[in-house]
Structures are given as structure tokens and as C-alpha cells.
Design an enzyme around this catalytic site. Structure first.
Site, short mmCIF file in Angstrom:
data_model
loop_
_atom_site.label_atom_id
_atom_site.label_comp_id
_atom_site.label_asym_id
_atom_site.label_seq_id
_atom_site.Cartn_x
_atom_site.Cartn_y
_atom_site.Cartn_z
NE ARG A 103 6.02 8.19 2.67
CZ ARG A 103 5.69 7.30 3.60
NH1 ARG A 103 6.07 7.48 4.85
NH2 ARG A 103 4.98 6.25 3.31
CG ASN A 110 10.88 4.77 6.17
OD1 ASN A 110 10.99 3.98 7.11
ND2 ASN A 110 9.72 5.00 5.56
CD GLU A 111 8.03 1.35 3.83
OE1 GLU A 111 7.39 2.08 3.08
OE2 GLU A 111 7.49 0.48 4.55
CD GLU A 158 7.23 1.39 8.80
OE1 GLU A 158 6.15 1.42 8.18
OE2 GLU A 158 8.20 2.09 8.50
CD1 TRP A 169 -0.93 3.16 3.88
CD2 TRP A 169 -1.35 1.51 2.44
NE1 TRP A 169 -0.35 2.00 4.38
CE2 TRP A 169 -0.59 0.98 3.53
CE3 TRP A 169 -1.73 0.66 1.40
CZ2 TRP A 169 -0.21 -0.36 3.59
CZ3 TRP A 169 -1.35 -0.68 1.48
CH2 TRP A 169 -0.59 -1.17 2.56
CD GLU A 178 1.79 7.69 6.89
OE1 GLU A 178 2.58 8.05 7.78
OE2 GLU A 178 2.02 6.78 6.08
CE LYS A 179 -6.92 14.20 8.43
NZ LYS A 179 -6.04 14.39 7.23
CG PHE A 180 -8.38 8.96 8.73
CD1 PHE A 180 -9.14 9.20 9.88
CD2 PHE A 180 -8.44 9.89 7.70
CE1 PHE A 180 -9.95 10.32 9.99
CE2 PHE A 180 -9.24 11.02 7.80
CZ PHE A 180 -10.01 11.24 8.96
CG HIS A 181 -1.47 4.03 9.25
ND1 HIS A 181 -1.04 3.24 10.29
CD2 HIS A 181 -1.00 3.44 8.12
CE1 HIS A 181 -0.33 2.23 9.80
NE2 HIS A 181 -0.29 2.33 8.49
C1 GLA Z 1 5.37 2.64 5.40
C2 GLA Z 1 6.23 3.79 5.87
C3 GLA Z 1 5.67 4.48 7.07
C4 GLA Z 1 4.19 4.66 6.94
C5 GLA Z 1 3.55 3.33 6.71
C6 GLA Z 1 2.05 3.38 6.61
O1 GLA Z 1 5.66 1.45 6.02
O2 GLA Z 1 7.55 3.40 6.15
O3 GLA Z 1 6.32 5.74 7.18
O4 GLA Z 1 3.91 5.51 5.87
O5 GLA Z 1 4.00 2.81 5.50
O6 GLA Z 1 1.48 2.13 6.42
#
Ligand code: GLA
Length: 655
Positions: A107, A145-146, A301, A309, A349-352
Site C-alpha cells: 500500500r 491515511n497516515e 486508531e 508488525w 494484518e490478519k494477526f493484528h
Molecule cells: C496503521 C494503519 C492501519 C493499520 C494499522 C496497524 O495505523 O493506518 O491501516 O495498518 O496501522 O497497526
């Protein structure tokens, strides 16, 4: 803007079949969710081919949320360009300093300076805003986003052109740039802007001002994307706009960014395994509140438990999710949002962790999620209330960028240098605001200036004026060394602060350290100072002359041995005490200095506890007491006392 505290999370329904969507709404209602952030990574699904838009599924999702009483923070979906865009226009891809082109499959693979990316992102944002501006569910806009999270800087040819335009705007003509960059050094003189490059991979260290200007430019280039999308939204909607920040994020000067959002939002993932994560998280909340100023801020968030991660991802302890959430509310947040609503079953991110874990609703995590939803519903009267602070700690992105360049006296971690003071005040139960180089200091009784290497005459005057009207001032090592072009200040280190502090700094003498970056206390060779304020120090000493200040500690080793390490110029004629700390203190030494600073300034804690793990913050008429520790702790405050059980949070009324 808020009738209730925001509570919910990133909602990615495109990862699920529509029958799950109904279950989502049911569970959101159970959990007390008030807001879902929708569409952050939906570009490929919303525009499956160039110019072909499919909004039917998003209409359905937003309608279902609305019917279920959940409001929508709608994303502009521009954070992850779809593969077709890259295939048709590879020029959107970002390029690293060594020429590596970052590709698809992840991404954020876009260059902020790509005209193609900007055109396509603008078109998508326009379509989304046009379609949903009047939807009653949509209460706010979430731009991209970020920004810069994975790609803080791009060195492509197109970025080089944009960098030159930014420089031409800043300097006007090339000789002004040559003067500012000191290009007489190493034959770097430029005849025209066309010769100037981003600081790409080079044989040796690159011109420091070129690097700093590229940092400034890169922050501005990302901000320009946010502004572009915000203008598109504003033309069609008056609902509030945000983009999510990332705490102490080096690549974006959030003081500048905060001017361009209607409310500040932050993504925070303190490591549950890190013993310093709690005060660090407090500092992040404090800078968000400070960035927001009079605007609201929201925790946009966080994880309900582990992230995915880090090399090893510790879960949050039982109750840890609640404590960090209420820490944010205490420190001014008007909402607690999570990444993400439902835990993914595919993808990176399936383990988040998420609000609805793989194991479903009959789980510790979902029970904690529901309990917090109920608790937040009872806390609506904090909305819009202020967090009083009499202490300002200055935080400056130029100094961060400059201090952490190569070719400096020693590698110093700026955030570590600053947070040593924030954390000592946190341990003392004193709430801190952060202040920028141009913030007003008028309302503070204690002003701390840690390692602010880059200064302007204006900030020097503002800090001196604060002291003259009676505020106590503390300046620490590596402050006021350079001007905005990274030229050494004329008249000596500390500039005009030398007379304010009553000291002169003659030479730097950092302790040798072969290969470690000096940001983790345990890896920095220690030394000590002795005197009225004795204790351990990390990494730094310097040769100081205390011409008009009392010496409270002296160095014990190296070139500066026997010379001043901590000095205090006494208050006089209405002016406050002026302290200089010529080193990076250990926690215990910082605590001892802070105790003296509080005595000098008259600043008092909101509550006191013998336990260092009790956090106490006043917000409006409430006092938040949080015991992060595993043992019971006594707390006392003006008008009350309590024993907090391990992990307990108590919110009490306080005048
Ligand atoms: C960031 C992103 C999210 C996600 C989280 C995971 O904050 O904005 O999309 O990837 O990290 O911790």
C-alpha cells in the site's frame, strides 16, 4: 461536532460477504459503537478500472450503518492506488534515495509529487464527496491515511522538479540558496535551480541544509496532498475534515499540518512489552492535544490487544485497552477508535487484534470492547472540556531533523532528549503541553526547552520574555546552536539564551560510543555528575562556564570533568529561575531536577502517589486516576484520597 464520544474503528466491509455486514451492525450496537471509519483502502473496489466507478456496495454499507445508528467517518480512499493505475501509469510510483522504485502488492505506493497520482486521487475524492456529502450517516471526512507512514520521502525526477520549485519559492534566487546552504564548502555552488537535486545516494555526507530543506519540502509535499483533497471536500461539504497523524512522526511537521485539519486525529500503538510505553503514550496524547489547540482531537486508531508488525507482538494485559483509552480521554480526546472493527482473516494484518477477534464475541477482547463502549457512553460530559497545564515543553521538527543528521558531534535521539523531561513531569503527576517554536508561552509557569538545536531570534526572545515575566525556564544541551539555515549562531552557542542562563558553552565532549544510536538509555555509556544534584547521565558532556549562575552539578569524567553540568540562575526582579542542563540525565537525575523546577515555578501535581505507575490527570471537572501497576497504590489529591487496586481506573469529581 460531538454529541457522544466517538467509539468504533476502521471498518473494512469489502473483506467480507454482505451477510457478515448485518452481523457487524448487530455487534456494533452491542459494543456501543458510535462511529465507523469506512473506505480507507477501498480504491480498487470503488474504481475497479480507470474511470469506472462502483458505489453500489458502499451505498449498501453506509445505509446499513445508518439504519443501525452508527455514524460514518468517510475516507477518501486514496491511500492505496489500485494495480491498474500503476500498470497504466508507472510514474505514480515512489523512488528511494538509491533509485529503488517501490512497487505494487502492498500500500501507499505513490509519489506525493506525481501529477498522475494527484489527478486520479482528486478525481476519486471528488466522486466520493459528490456522492456522499449529503448522506445523513456521514459526519466527517477522513483524508487518505497516515500520510508518509511507509513512504516519507520520494526522490524521483518528478519530486526533484517539485523540490526545485519549492526551493525557488523559499529562496527567490539561486545565490540566496547558495548562501543559505553554505555551498562554498566542497565546491557545491549552484549556477541555477536546475542543478539542484534531492539528497539522493551520494559518495559522502550531503549538504546539511540541502537535507533539512528536503525534509521540510517532503513534509510540505505530503501536506499539499491533504490540502488538495480538503479543498475538494470543502467545495461540496461543510462537515469536519481530518487526516490521521502518527504521534511523534519525524517526516511530517505536524505543527504546520494541524492548521489544515478541522480536528486532530492520531494513531497510537504503544508496545505492551515496553516499560516506557505508558508515559510515551501520555506524551503522544499531550502533543495531539497541543497540536489541536482549540480544536478537538480523537484517538483514531489503536489496537484492542496485539499488533502484527513488530518482531514479537505482545498482547495488551487484561484491562490495558481500557487504561490506555481512558488515558487518552483524560488527556483531552473526544473519541476512542480502533484499527480495526473485525479482525481480518486474509492479508498482512490478519494477526493484528481487532474489536471483534477471530474467536468471535464470546471472548475477553469483545467483552472489554463492550465494557468500554458502556463506560464511554457515561462520560459524554467530558466532551469539549480542557486539560489544564502550567508547563510547556518545546518541540520542534527542524531541530529533530537537524539534530539527527550525520556529521554532528554525536548521534542524539531528539525524541529521547525531549521525553526525558516529559516523563519526569509525568512521574511527578504534572501535565504538560507541548509548544512549537511559534506558540505563545504566556500561560505557562514553567517552560522547558530540550535540545532545540535550531532557533530563530523570535523564539529566543519569547522564551526570555517568559522568564522575565516570572516563568521558570530550563534549557538543555544542544539548544540554540544553529539558525534556520543550519549556520552556527553568531556570538556563540546558546545565542541570546547565554545571558538569560548566565552560562557559556565552549566545547562539546560527548562520550565515545562506537556504534550505538543514543536513543535507548541502556545502550548509552553512562557517566555521572556530582554536587547538590548528583546522579547518572547518558552520553553527553560539554565545557560550560557558569559566569552568572550557581553550579548545582559538575561532570566527573572526560574533558569537562570538574566543570558545570547543571546550573541555575536564581530568580531576580520578577524574573524566574533559569536552568541549564548540559547533559542527558538519567530518570532519577531528571526527577531531582524536576522537583527543583516545580519548587521554583510553584507548579504542583494534580495528585500524589508513592507509586510511579499511577497516572493522574485533570480534565474539566474530573480527575482521572489510573493505576497502571500490578500492586495497589495510595493516591491523594486536593480534597480526596483513595487506594487504587492493581489496574484500576477511577474518575472522580474535582474542583
Ligand atoms: C496503521 C494503519 C492501519 C493499520 C494499522 C496497524 O495505523 O493506518 O491501516 O495498518 O496501522 O497497526
Amino acid at each position: 461536532m460531538f454529541d457522544t464520544l466517538w467509539y468504533g474503528g476502521d471498518y473494512n466491509p469489502e473483506q467480507w460477504a454482505p451477510d457478515v455486514w448485518d452481523d457487524d451492525v448487530r455487534l456494533m450496537q452491542r459494543a456501543g459503537v458510535t462511529v465507523a471509519t469506512v473506505g480507507v483502502f477501498s480504491w480498487a473496489k470503488l474504481e475497479p478500472a480507470d474511470g469506472e466507478f462502483d458505489f453500489a456496495w458502499l451505498d449498501d454499507v453506509i445505509d446499513r450503518l445508518h439504519a443501525g445508528g452508527v455514524a460514518v467517518d468517510l475516507a477518501t480512499a486514496t491511500a492505496a492506488p489500485p494495480p491498474w493505475l500503476v500498470r497504466e501509469h508507472p510514474d505514480v510510483l515512489p523512488v528511494m534515495a538509491d533509485g529503488t522504485v517501490l512497487g505494487v502488492g502492498s500500500r501507499q505506493h505513490y509519489s506525493p509529487s506525481s501529477a498522475t497520482y494527484r489527478r486520479y486521487a482528486a478525481r476519486l475524492a471528488e466522486r466520493i464527496v459528490h456522492r456522499y456529502a449529503d448522506h445523513p450517516a456521514v459526519i466527517a471526512w477522513h483524508v487518505n491515511n497516515e500520510y508518509g507512514c511507509h513512504v516519507p520521502r520520494c526522490y524521483s525526477d518528478e519530486s526533484a522538479v517539485a523540490f526545485r520549485a519549492w526551493l525557488a519559492e523559499r529562496y527567490g534566487d539561486i545565490e540566496t540558496l547558495n548562501d543559505a546552504w553554505g555551498t562554498a564548502f566542497w565546491s557545491q555552488h549552484y549556477a541555477s535551480f536546475e542543478e539542484v537535486m534531492p539528497p539522493r545516494a551520494a559518495p559522502a555526507s550531503i549538504n546539511p541544509t540541502q537535507q533539512l530543506d528536503f525534509d521540510r519540502f517532503s513534509s510540505d509535499a505530503l501536506l499539499a496532498l491533504h490540502v488538495m483533497e480538503s479543498e475538494i471536500i470543502r467545495a461540496r461539504s461543510d462537515k469536519p475534515i481530518t487526516t490521521n497523524f502518527m504521534g511523534f512522526f519525524k517526516a511530517a511537521d505536524y505543527w504546520a499540518w494541524a492548521q489544515h485539519v478541522d480536528f486532530v486525529t492520531d494513531d497510537a500503538y504503544p508496545d505492551p512489552a515496553d516499560p516506557r510505553a505508558i508515559p510515551y503514550a501520555a506524551a503522544v496524547r499531550d502533543i495531539m492535544r497541543s497540536l489541536a489547540g482549540d480544536k478537538p482531537w480523537i484517538l483514531m486508531e489503536q489496537a484492542t490487544s496485539a499488533v502484527n508488525w513488530r518482531p514479537r507482538n505482545a498482547p495488551k494485559p487484561v484491562g490495558g485497552f481500557r487504561r490506555l483509552s481512558l488515558q487518552s480521554i483524560a488527556r483531552g480526546a473526544d473519541g476512542i477508535m480502533q484499527f480495526q472493527w473485525r479482525q481480518s482473516v486474509r492479508g498482512s494484518e490478519k494477526f493484528h487484534s481487532a474489536m471483534v477477534p477471530h474467536a468471535g464475541e464470546d471472548t475477553r477482547i469483545f467483552r472489554e470492547v463492550c465494557a468500554l463502549g458502556e463506560e464511554l457512553a457515561r462520560l459524554t460530559d467530558v466532551i469539549g472540556t480542557r486539560v489544564p497545564s502550567r508547563v510547556a515543553v518545546m518541540f520542534d521538527w527542524d531541530s529533530w531533523w537537524a539534530l539527527e543528521q550525520t556529521d554532528t558531534p554525536a548521534r542524539v535521539s531528539y525524541v529521547h532528549a525531549v521525553l526525558a523531561w516529559h516523563h519526569a513531569l509525568w512521574r511527578a503527576g504534572v501535565t504538560v503541553d507541548f509548544a512549537s517554536r511559534s506558540s505563545s508561552l504566556d500561560s505557562y509557569d514553567l517552560v522547558i526547552v530540550p535540545s532545540m538545536q535550531v532557533v530563530t531570534p523570535e523564539v529566543q526572545e519569547r522564551v526570555a520574555a517568559a522568564r522575565e515575566r516570572g516563568a521558570t525556564v530550563l534549557v538543555t544541551y544542544q539548544s540554540a546552536i544553529l539558525d534556520l539555515g543550519l549556520g552556527v549562531l553568531p556570538g556563540g552557542y546558546l545565542g541570546s539564551w547565554a545571558s538569560m542562563l548566565g552560562v557559556r558553552v565552549e566545547e562539546f565532549a560527548p562520550f565515545a560510543h562506537p556504534d550505538q544510536y543514543f536513543d535507548a538509555p541502556s545502550t548509552v555509556p553512562g557517566s555521572a555528575v556530582e554536587g547538590a544534584l548528583a546522579g547518572d547521565i547518558e552520553g553527553w558532556s560539554e565545557v560550560v562556564h557558569a559566569d552568572a549562575a550557581e553550579v548545582l552539578a559538575t561532570f566527573t569524567e572526560g574533558l569537562a570533568a570538574g566543570g558545570p553540568a547543571i546550573t541555575r540562575r536564581a530568580p531576580s526582579e520578577g524574573a524566574g529561575a533559569a536552568w541549564y542542563v548540559a547533559t542527558q540525565p538519567s530518570d532519577a537525575l531528571a526527577d531531582a531536577v524536576v522537583a527543583r523546577l516545580l519548587a521554583d515555578s510553584g507548579v504542583t501535581p494534580v495528585a500524589t502517589s508513592a507509586s510511579p505507575e499511577v497516572e493522574a490527570v485533570r480534565r474539566g471537572e474530573k480527575l482521572f486516576l489510573i493505576n497502571h501497576g500490578a500492586t495497589a497504590a495510595e493516591v491523594e489529591w486536593d480534597g480526596g484520597a483513595a487506594t487504587l487496586e492493581p489496574g484500576e481506573v477511577r474518575v472522580v469529581a474535582s474542583a
